[in-house]
Scaffold this motif. Structure first.
Motif, PDB file in Angstrom:
ATOM      1  N   MET A 122       0.676  -1.429   0.052  1.00 21.10           N
ATOM      2  CA  MET A 122      -0.011  -0.316   0.004  1.00 21.10           C
ATOM      3  C   MET A 122       0.852   1.490  -0.087  1.00 21.10           C
ATOM      4  N   PHE A 123       0.587   2.594  -0.717  1.00 32.54           N
ATOM      5  CA  PHE A 123       1.035   3.534  -0.988  1.00 32.54           C
ATOM      6  C   PHE A 123       0.479   4.788  -0.237  1.00 32.54           C
ATOM      7  N   GLY A 124       0.970   5.248   0.093  1.00 29.59           N
ATOM      8  CA  GLY A 124       0.567   7.139   0.689  1.00 29.59           C
ATOM      9  C   GLY A 124       1.721   8.190   0.282  1.00 29.59           C
ATOM     10  N   TYR A 125       1.257   9.315   0.061  1.00 32.76           N
ATOM     11  CA  TYR A 125       1.742  10.048  -0.459  1.00 32.76           C
ATOM     12  C   TYR A 125       1.036  11.291  -0.760  1.00 32.76           C
ATOM     13  N   ALA A 126       2.036  12.572  -0.435  1.00 28.84           N
ATOM     14  CA  ALA A 126       1.917  13.719   0.167  1.00 28.84           C
ATOM     15  C   ALA A 126       2.860  14.800  -1.136  1.00 28.84           C
ATOM     16  N   SER A 127       2.127  15.899  -0.820  1.00 29.66           N
ATOM     17  CA  SER A 127       2.957  16.196  -2.053  1.00 29.66           C
ATOM     18  C   SER A 127       2.360  18.008  -0.637  1.00 29.66           C
ATOM     19  N   ASN A 128       3.901  19.414  -0.311  1.00 30.95           N
ATOM     20  CA  ASN A 128       3.023  20.557  -0.436  1.00 30.95           C
ATOM     21  C   ASN A 128       2.699  21.385  -1.686  1.00 30.95           C
ATOM     22  N   GLU A 129       1.852  20.614  -2.463  1.00 25.81           N
ATOM     23  CA  GLU A 129       1.472  21.449  -3.545  1.00 25.81           C
ATOM     24  C   GLU A 129       0.252  22.424  -3.429  1.00 25.81           C
ATOM     25  N   THR A 130      -0.571  21.645  -1.994  1.00 26.66           N
ATOM     26  CA  THR A 130      -2.232  22.601  -1.846  1.00 26.66           C
ATOM     27  C   THR A 130      -2.253  22.571  -0.781  1.00 26.66           C
ATOM     28  N   ALA A 131      -3.176  23.250  -0.072  1.00 26.64           N
ATOM     29  CA  ALA A 131      -2.979  23.299   1.375  1.00 26.64           C
ATOM     30  C   ALA A 131      -3.888  21.687   2.145  1.00 26.64           C
ATOM     31  N   ASP A 132      -3.854  21.015   1.651  1.00 23.23           N
ATOM     32  CA  ASP A 132      -4.211  19.391   1.469  1.00 23.23           C
ATOM     33  C   ASP A 132      -3.568  18.537   1.428  1.00 23.23           C
ATOM     34  N   TYR A 133      -2.417  18.883   0.852  1.00 19.16           N
ATOM     35  CA  TYR A 133      -1.345  17.766   1.016  1.00 19.16           C
ATOM     36  C   TYR A 133      -1.607  17.285  -0.170  1.00 19.16           C
ATOM     37  N   MET A 134      -2.812  17.332  -1.468  1.00 16.56           N
ATOM     38  CA  MET A 134      -2.348  16.841  -2.737  1.00 16.56           C
ATOM     39  C   MET A 134      -2.026  17.396  -3.423  1.00 16.56           C
ATOM     40  N   LYS A 295       1.260  12.409   5.149  1.00 17.98           N
ATOM     41  CA  LYS A 295       0.849  14.274   5.240  1.00 17.98           C
ATOM     42  C   LYS A 295       2.019  14.662   6.243  1.00 17.98           C
ATOM     43  N   ASN A 296       1.968  14.048   7.178  1.00 18.76           N
ATOM     44  CA  ASN A 296       2.366  14.654   8.669  1.00 18.76           C
ATOM     45  C   ASN A 296       4.102  14.499   8.638  1.00 18.76           C
ATOM     46  N   MET A 297       4.847  14.267   7.498  1.00 19.15           N
ATOM     47  CA  MET A 297       5.968  14.478   7.136  1.00 19.15           C
ATOM     48  C   MET A 297       6.182  16.035   6.435  1.00 19.15           C
ATOM     49  N   VAL A 298       5.320  15.681   5.540  1.00 17.95           N
ATOM     50  CA  VAL A 298       5.804  16.650   4.415  1.00 17.95           C
ATOM     51  C   VAL A 298       5.355  18.380   5.551  1.00 17.95           C
ATOM     52  N   ALA A 299       4.354  18.217   6.283  1.00 21.68           N
ATOM     53  CA  ALA A 299       3.606  19.025   6.935  1.00 21.68           C
ATOM     54  C   ALA A 299       5.236  19.695   8.113  1.00 21.68           C
ATOM     55  N   ALA A 300       5.201  18.871   8.623  1.00 20.66           N
ATOM     56  CA  ALA A 300       6.842  18.699   9.570  1.00 20.66           C
ATOM     57  C   ALA A 300       7.775  19.230   9.502  1.00 20.66           C
ATOM     58  N   GLY A 301       7.462  19.365   7.786  1.00 18.39           N
ATOM     59  CA  GLY A 301       8.722  20.162   7.004  1.00 18.39           C
ATOM     60  C   GLY A 301      10.053  18.957   6.777  1.00 18.39           C
ATOM     61  N   VAL A 302      10.428  17.775   7.181  1.00 20.05           N
ATOM     62  CA  VAL A 302      10.864  17.215   6.543  1.00 20.05           C
ATOM     63  C   VAL A 302      10.773  16.187   5.318  1.00 20.05           C
ATOM     64  N   CYS A 303      10.613  17.403   4.280  1.00 21.81           N
ATOM     65  CA  CYS A 303      10.341  17.112   2.601  1.00 21.81           C
ATOM     66  C   CYS A 303       9.534  17.644   1.888  1.00 21.81           C
ATOM     67  N   ASP A 304       9.633  17.758   0.687  1.00 22.84           N
ATOM     68  CA  ASP A 304       8.439  18.392   0.670  1.00 22.84           C
ATOM     69  C   ASP A 304       7.326  17.180  -1.078  1.00 22.84           C
ATOM     70  N   GLU A 305       7.612  16.530  -0.815  1.00 18.79           N
ATOM     71  CA  GLU A 305       6.789  15.319  -1.373  1.00 18.79           C
ATOM     72  C   GLU A 305       7.263  13.983  -1.074  1.00 18.79           C
ATOM     73  N   ILE A 306       6.412  13.364  -0.589  1.00 22.45           N
ATOM     74  CA  ILE A 306       6.914  12.105  -0.208  1.00 22.45           C
ATOM     75  C   ILE A 306       6.509  10.908  -0.412  1.00 22.45           C
ATOM     76  N   LEU A 307       6.478   9.330  -0.659  1.00 21.61           N
ATOM     77  CA  LEU A 307       5.944   8.774  -1.177  1.00 21.61           C
ATOM     78  C   LEU A 307       5.726   7.354  -0.006  1.00 21.61           C
ATOM     79  N   VAL A 308       5.856   7.142   0.938  1.00 22.56           N
ATOM     80  CA  VAL A 308       5.699   6.270   1.627  1.00 22.56           C
ATOM     81  C   VAL A 308       5.210   4.743   1.417  1.00 22.56           C
TER      82      VAL A 308
END
Length: 418
Positions: A122-134, A295-308
């Motif tokens: 299973m994969f999770g993704y987040a990006s700081n592209e939008t306020a919802d990290y989508m 989402k929490n990783m990007v929001a915390a500032g670890v990275c701008d975009e992430i795939l888990v």
């Protein structure tokens, strides 16, 4: 180098989404009266017919026909000319008891040892592209159809709309990988046959979409106004008439819109669908958990975009492994492998731990079954459920718990981010 990226969405009236919503309504009703229920329910919809099939282990009994009809009414299939109508369609149930072979691999005396309901990744993704990290193309595609559905229900500005619709948004990204403008918008909407002249009718539909829907979306989401321009290519009902639609025009089946349900093609997808599955199925629960991590990783500032990524063996509690890809956007001086090892210590990814942390044994799934499972609003709502004997149950439940930013502080501490 600048590039284009496209995502699509479908409305709640799309036949596959009708099927998803019926399956998830059944999940909610089972969980409302028996939170320990194990359910895998598939739905097929076609002209005048709904077929329910699947495996269930539960202490409760439901009127599955009534639940299905209520969903169809809510979506808007309430007229006989649609050839699929809530009160007249046939509903066949082929739901039976869950296999003991599967159940013994999941249940344990110690709940924390509960095994995964199936193998898979299973994969999770987040990006700081939008306020919802989508991803922005998917976010826009969803919003176009949400607003189109609102116009249909208001029945004031565009009176000929029917429930089935699809959207697609192509976005241009600049040399820095940032969204710069909308290149193209595709909208196909089912409609009444309101004019004998097809060309005149299609011209009216295109005019209304561009002059009514688009301005409403811009007004509602002003932060996206700069993306709209007078050079957008609009393709409105590009195949022509779209009177025959919904389950009459195209058979719908649970689980066929998994990219619409997740990230619109960004990131990755393990292949497992969500709707119709109780949270012991890691296809669903672990996909939510990896989104929560991302989402929490990007929001915390670890990275701008992430795939888990997380993977499981059926019947085994501990994941086979956790993989992280920050696409070179990491802001901490660590490799992605080092980041993944810290993630593993922060988030317990055993199935029962996920169920508990995200409150997944509550009836929260009907709301996920259209317009995406990710990037949605975390909120508490009151829901009422009824049993065939007339008993009702009213309860408050928290929706989209995997969208909470409740681990940001823990993530910052773990990565020494101030």
């Amino acid at each position: 180098m600048a590039y284009l990226f496209t995502s699509e969405s479908v409305s709640e009236g799309h036949p596959d989404k009708v099927a998803d919503q019926i399956s998830d309504a059944l999940i909610d009703n089972f969980l409302a009266f028996d939170p320990s229920s194990k359910v895998a329910c598939e739905t097929l919809v076609t002209t005048g017919q709904v077929v329910l099939a699947g495996e269930v282990k539960s202490k409760t009994y439901l009127d599955v026909q009534k639940i299905a009809r209520d969903v169809i009414v809510r979506i808007g299939y309430t007229k006989s000319e649609y050839m699929f109508e809530a009160n007249s369609c046939g509903i066949l149930s082929a739901i039976h008891e869950q296999s003991d072979d599967i159940n013994r691999g999941v249940e344990r005396k110690n709940k924390m040892d509960q095994g995964a309901g199936d193998q898979g990744m299973m994969f999770g993704y987040a990006s700081n592209e939008t306020a919802d990290y989508m991803p922005l193309p998917l976010d826009l595609a969803h919003k176009l159809l949400i607003e189109l559905a609102a116009i249909r229900r208001e029945d004031k500005e565009i009176k000929y709309l029917r429930p089935d619709a699809k959207s697609q948004v192509t976005l241009e990204y600049d040399d820095n990988g940032k969204p710069s403008r909308i290149e193209a918008i595709v909208i196909s909407t089912q409609h009444d046959d309101f004019d004998k002249n097809d060309e005149k009718m299609l011209a009216k539909i295109k005019k209304d979409i561009i002059e009514i829907l688009i301005p409403r979306v811009i007004k509602k989401y002003p932060k996206y106004k700069h993306l709209f321009n007078n050079k957008i290519q609009y393709h409105i009902n590009p195949t022509g008439k779209f009177v025959i639609g919904g389950p009459h025009g195209d058979t719908g089946v649970t689980g066929r819109k998994i990219i619409v349900d997740t990230y619109g093609g960004k990131g990755a997808h393990g292949g497992g669908a969500f709707s119709g599955k109780d949270p012991s199925k890691v296809d669903r629960s672990a996909a939510y958990a990896t989104r929560h991590i991302a989402k929490n990783m990007v929001a915390a500032g670890v990275c701008d975009e992430i795939l888990v990524q997380v993977s499981y063996a059926i019947g085994v509690a501990k994941p086979m492994g956790i993989f992280v890809d920050t696409y070179g956007t990491a802001k901490v001086k660590m490799t992605d492998g080092e980041i993944s090892r810290i993630v593993e210590t922060l988030f317990d990814m055993r199935p029962y731990a996920i169920e508990t942390r995200l409150k997944l044994r509550n009836p929260i799934y009907s709301e996920t079954a259209s317009y995406g499972h990710m990037g949605r609003k975390n909120e508490v709502v009151t829901k009422t459920f009824s049993q065939p004997d007339g008993r009702t149950k009213t309860m408050k439940v928290e929706l989209f718990t995997w969208e909470k930013l409740d681990y940001v502080a823990k993530v910052k501490k773990a990565f020494s981010i101030k």
